[in-house]
Motif scaffolding. Structure first.
Motif, mmCIF file in Angstrom:
data_model
loop_
_atom_site.group_PDB
_atom_site.id
_atom_site.type_symbol
_atom_site.label_atom_id
_atom_site.label_comp_id
_atom_site.label_asym_id
_atom_site.label_seq_id
_atom_site.Cartn_x
_atom_site.Cartn_y
_atom_site.Cartn_z
ATOM 1 N N SER A 158 0.709 5.707 -0.598
ATOM 2 C CA SER A 158 -0.153 6.887 -0.681
ATOM 3 C C SER A 158 -0.036 7.524 -2.060
ATOM 4 O O SER A 158 0.829 7.168 -2.868
ATOM 5 C CB SER A 158 0.244 7.898 0.388
ATOM 6 O OG SER A 158 1.524 8.446 0.101
ATOM 7 N N ARG B 232 0.576 17.510 -3.786
ATOM 8 C CA ARG B 232 0.277 16.451 -2.822
ATOM 9 C C ARG B 232 0.636 16.850 -1.389
ATOM 10 O O ARG B 232 0.102 16.310 -0.437
ATOM 11 C CB ARG B 232 1.065 15.185 -3.191
ATOM 12 C CG ARG B 232 0.549 14.485 -4.436
ATOM 13 C CD ARG B 232 -0.733 13.756 -4.162
ATOM 14 N NE ARG B 232 -1.130 12.955 -5.322
ATOM 15 C CZ ARG B 232 -2.219 12.219 -5.355
ATOM 16 N NH1 ARG B 232 -3.042 12.201 -4.334
ATOM 17 N NH2 ARG B 232 -2.519 11.513 -6.420
ATOM 18 N N LYS C 230 8.564 1.615 2.324
ATOM 19 C CA LYS C 230 7.659 0.754 1.570
ATOM 20 C C LYS C 230 8.430 -0.211 0.671
ATOM 21 O O LYS C 230 7.954 -1.312 0.370
ATOM 22 C CB LYS C 230 6.703 1.602 0.721
ATOM 23 C CG LYS C 230 5.819 2.552 1.541
ATOM 24 C CD LYS C 230 4.827 1.791 2.405
ATOM 25 C CE LYS C 230 3.982 2.731 3.254
ATOM 26 N NZ LYS C 230 3.041 3.541 2.462
ATOM 27 N N GLU D 230 3.364 9.159 -2.358
ATOM 28 C CA GLU D 230 4.420 8.162 -2.556
ATOM 29 C C GLU D 230 4.387 7.606 -3.979
ATOM 30 O O GLU D 230 5.427 7.376 -4.593
ATOM 31 C CB GLU D 230 4.266 7.036 -1.534
ATOM 32 C CG GLU D 230 4.555 7.472 -0.106
ATOM 33 C CD GLU D 230 3.977 6.524 0.935
ATOM 34 O OE1 GLU D 230 4.211 6.755 2.135
ATOM 35 O OE2 GLU D 230 3.268 5.558 0.553
ATOM 36 N N HIS D 231 3.183 7.397 -4.493
ATOM 37 C CA HIS D 231 3.046 6.921 -5.880
ATOM 38 C C HIS D 231 3.621 7.934 -6.861
ATOM 39 O O HIS D 231 4.361 7.581 -7.788
ATOM 40 C CB HIS D 231 1.574 6.657 -6.196
ATOM 41 C CG HIS D 231 1.310 6.298 -7.628
ATOM 42 N ND1 HIS D 231 1.121 7.261 -8.608
ATOM 43 C CD2 HIS D 231 1.221 5.113 -8.251
ATOM 44 C CE1 HIS D 231 0.928 6.651 -9.767
ATOM 45 N NE2 HIS D 231 0.982 5.355 -9.581
ATOM 46 N N ASP E 207 0.836 -1.197 0.000
ATOM 47 C CA ASP E 207 0.000 0.000 0.000
ATOM 48 C C ASP E 207 0.875 1.253 0.000
ATOM 49 O O ASP E 207 1.769 1.398 0.836
ATOM 50 C CB ASP E 207 -0.905 -0.006 1.237
ATOM 51 C CG ASP E 207 -1.838 1.184 1.256
ATOM 52 O OD1 ASP E 207 -2.495 1.431 0.227
ATOM 53 O OD2 ASP E 207 -1.904 1.877 2.298
ATOM 54 N N ARG F 226 9.678 7.748 3.583
ATOM 55 C CA ARG F 226 8.449 6.950 3.599
ATOM 56 C C ARG F 226 8.435 5.949 2.453
ATOM 57 O O ARG F 226 8.079 4.774 2.628
ATOM 58 C CB ARG F 226 7.230 7.866 3.518
ATOM 59 C CG ARG F 226 6.874 8.552 4.823
ATOM 60 C CD ARG F 226 5.862 9.664 4.629
ATOM 61 N NE ARG F 226 4.768 9.307 3.715
ATOM 62 C CZ ARG F 226 3.877 10.179 3.255
ATOM 63 N NH1 ARG F 226 3.962 11.465 3.619
ATOM 64 N NH2 ARG F 226 2.915 9.797 2.463
#
Length: 255
Positions: free
Chosen positions: A180, A210, A229, A183-184, A178, A225
């Motif tokens: 955010s 963002r 991931k 992050e994407h 997952d 972050r």
């Protein structure tokens, strides 16, 4: 053989050349939201560099740019400056839509006479721009996204997979991770510029919509972050370049 010739269903690739960061972000998000594949740069030098890395199907070119302005850049494109990619049409044939705050008739005529395929005066609505983009692409028989058609665009790196349409990240074992929206977007920025240093200023610009409080520190936090991931190998994937920014190390494969 090129990506588009391998799969004609893939949407067109668009390069935005616009020095205003806010306008550049709005244009990129509008076009991406309509299904296009989009890159953006802030100057003529960056345009030539981007075109040397990967071909595009359309250039949206601002007239008032620092250094070489959009008029001269369009002239250079039409004169055949720059190398085309194997299997691609020459750069001089790449459609160009010029955008400018100068909307008088003589300005529009000048833009069209030097070889632009369309000329859009600021301010303009997103709806108008998208309509003009689609019209120019249809004239050149380039693929235009169809909202009802489900397509996938997949990027692979170091065993990981990112599905851009589904916004899904999958680790090398096949487990979904997952992430955010911010992050994407950050990961996509790295994947669009693999094995090249990206400055913090550039990452700030890409993440501005963002993040509420944008600063060097907020970008560093966002990178941290994303690294979490990506797991234990994250530092080898995204390296810090002291005093400059970050570099995404692995090779990237687009499917």
């Amino acid at each position: 053989m090129t990506e588009n010739s391998q799969n004609p269903d893939l949407p067109a690739r668009i390069l935005i050349v616009e020095d205003d960061a806010g306008m550049r972000t709005l244009l990129q998000r509008a076009l991406q939201g309509d299904g296009f594949r989009v890159r953006s740069v802030a100057s003529g030098d960056e345009m030539w560099e981007a075109l040397s890395v990967a071909p595009v199907d359309l250039i949206i070119l601002d007239v008032m740019l620092p250094g070489t302005n959009g008029v001269e850049l369009c002239r250079s494109l039409r004169s055949g400056q720059g190398m085309s990619h194997p299997g691609e049409a020459p750069l001089r044939q790449t459609p160009v839509i010029m955008v400018s705050a100068r909307g008088e008739e003589r300005d529009r005529v000048q833009g069209l006479e030097i070889g632009a395929d369309d000329y859009v005066a600021k301010p303009f609505s997103q709806r108008e721009l998208l309509a003009r983009v689609r019209a120019v692409l249809r004239r050149g028989n380039q693929p235009v996204p169809v909202a009802s058609l489900q397509r996938r665009e997949t990027i692979r790196f170091a065993g990981w997979t990112l599905d851009l349409r589904r916004r899904e990240l999958t680790d090398p074992t096949g487990v979904a991770v997952d992430i955010s929206g911010a992050e994407h977007d950050l990961l996509t920025s790295f994947l669009d510029n693999p094995q090249r240093v990206i400055s913090r200023d550039r990452l700030l610009e890409l993440s501005r919509t963002r993040l509420g409080d944008v600063s060097d520190r907020s970008i560093d936090v966002l990178v941290s972050r994303l690294r979490r991931k990506l797991g234990r190998d994250a530092d080898a994937l995204i390296r810090t370049v002291r005093g400059l920014g970050y570099i995404f190390v692995p090779e990237v494969e687009r499917l």
